[in-house]
Design an enzyme around this catalytic site. Structure first.
Site, PDB file in Angstrom:
ATOM      1  N   SER A 198      -4.384  -1.899  -1.063  1.00 33.48           N
ATOM      2  CA  SER A 198      -3.720  -1.701  -2.348  1.00 33.48           C
ATOM      3  C   SER A 198      -2.679  -2.775  -2.609  1.00 33.48           C
ATOM      4  O   SER A 198      -2.034  -3.276  -1.680  1.00 33.48           O
ATOM      5  CB  SER A 198      -3.035  -0.331  -2.357  1.00 33.48           C
ATOM      6  OG  SER A 198      -2.192  -0.187  -3.482  1.00 33.48           O
ATOM      7  N   TYR A 230       2.484   6.003   0.394  1.00 37.36           N
ATOM      8  CA  TYR A 230       1.132   5.515   0.093  1.00 37.36           C
ATOM      9  C   TYR A 230       0.985   4.056   0.495  1.00 37.36           C
ATOM     10  O   TYR A 230       0.039   3.663   1.180  1.00 37.36           O
ATOM     11  CB  TYR A 230       0.844   5.691  -1.396  1.00 37.36           C
ATOM     12  CG  TYR A 230      -0.441   5.034  -1.837  1.00 37.36           C
ATOM     13  CD1 TYR A 230      -1.676   5.535  -1.431  1.00 37.36           C
ATOM     14  CD2 TYR A 230      -0.425   3.905  -2.656  1.00 37.36           C
ATOM     15  CE1 TYR A 230      -2.858   4.925  -1.821  1.00 37.36           C
ATOM     16  CE2 TYR A 230      -1.596   3.298  -3.051  1.00 37.36           C
ATOM     17  CZ  TYR A 230      -2.810   3.810  -2.632  1.00 37.36           C
ATOM     18  OH  TYR A 230      -3.981   3.190  -3.029  1.00 37.36           O
TER      19      TYR A 230
END
Length: 329
Positions: A132, A159
């Site tokens: 990501s 995350y």
């Protein structure tokens, strides 16, 4: 239909996994898809994505948890899997503030399950996995994109920390066990069949139902919005060009064209044909100010070239949304 072993796509009921599996099938590959179809967002949308595979030759689906290491290992072995596109994960920055252990299981244990299955698979060729852009942390928008060799040691969300951890775990497995891996750092993927927890999707729901939208960061944030078809181009291009053995290659995959949040909202309003009532809010914990991908490495490797700009992409999304949900939020 190809005689090659099937390609495993994890997260096949998800936004990117659904689109990737369809593209692989369209070029004649066999695909094994897995997903646990959890309720992080509306499972009915995930089931509707899965329904689009009904009747298609070469697709087999298994409802299972990627963190179930023995089951994953058995699936890989029994299907003769040699290539994997690992997209399943617990997504979302804000959700990680409320449910941190969901990220431990899906992102860390799940990634480790796939790595263990790969290292024991006979003749394994290539693991492509989702990382990501969040690993870059909170950085001001500069005159160049984020590069793969930029520092990534200051995650601002759990995350992001799990995604960076997956990259590091993959690095160790590549060196220890000698199978090629590619980690793709995704930048704000959007489009038809997208995720309801993403801002553009939630804004569309509220605009069409006449509810106000909450604009975080006082509208000063920017994102490198990347259309789903372009993302799939990059995923499959990376899959087809594995690195050397014992290499864990990291590549950005984005649009290299950051757009301000207020510009995105204006574009979405035009696509929907309605104006939004806006409530301005401060930045939320875990959010970053801007994302901006330098994709020169992926372009050099695969010829990757994003084709769909935001106006066209949101027009396509709005048309899909109305077809799927009707003209209501």
């Amino acid at each position: 239909m190809s005689d090659a072993p099937p390609i495993l796509v994890t997260g096949a009921a998800g936004f990117i996994g659904h689109a990737t599996a369809h593209r692989l099938l369209a070029r004649g590959e066999r695909v094994v898809g897995i997903d646990n179809v959890n309720d992080y967002y509306d499972p009915a949308l995930k089931e509707a994505r899965l329904a689009t595979f009904e009747g298609l030759d070469g697709f087999a689906f298994h409802r299972m948890d990627i963190a179930d290491a023995p089951a994953i290992a058995t699936l890989v072995r029994d299907n003769g899997i040699r290539r994997i596109i690992h997209l399943a994960a617990q997504a979302g920055v804000r959700y990680s503030l409320e449910n941190p252990f969901a990220y431990e299981r899906s992102n860390l244990a799940g990634h480790l399950s796939l790595l263990e299955a790969c290292r024991h698979a006979e003749g394994f060729e290539h693991l492509v996995y989702a990382s990501s852009s969040s690993v870059y942390g909170d950085r001001p928008l500069a005159d160049r994109g984020f590069r793969e060799d930029d520092p990534v040691d200051m995650p601002v969300s759990l995350y992001a920390a799990t995604k960076r951890s997956c990259e590091l775990i993959s690095q160790s497995y590549a060196k220890l066990y000698g199978f090629p891996q590619t980690g793709l750092r995704f930048f704000t993927v959007y489009g038809p069949w997208g995720r309801p927890d993403m801002a553009y999707f939630g804004f569309a729901q509220k605009i069409l139902s006449g509810r106000p939208i909450e604009v975080y960061g006082e509208g000063r944030m920017a994102r490198d919005f990347t259309y789903i078809d372009d993302i799939v181009d990059g995923i499959i291009g990376a899959l087809d060009n594995p690195p050397a053995a014992q290499e864990n290659r990291i590549l950005n995959i984005g649009n290299s064209h950051p757009v301000g949040l207020m510009e995105m909202i204006d574009t979405l309003e035009t696509a929907i044909g309605r104006k939004a009532e806006k409530i301005m809010r401060p930045m939320q914990p875990g959010d970053v100010t801007a994302t901006y991908a330098d994709v020169s490495k992926l372009t050099a490797l695969t010829g990757y070239q994003p084709k769909v700009m935001l106006t066209e992409g949101l027009d396509r999304f709005a048309a899909w949304y109305r077809d799927f949900y009707g003209d209501v939020g």
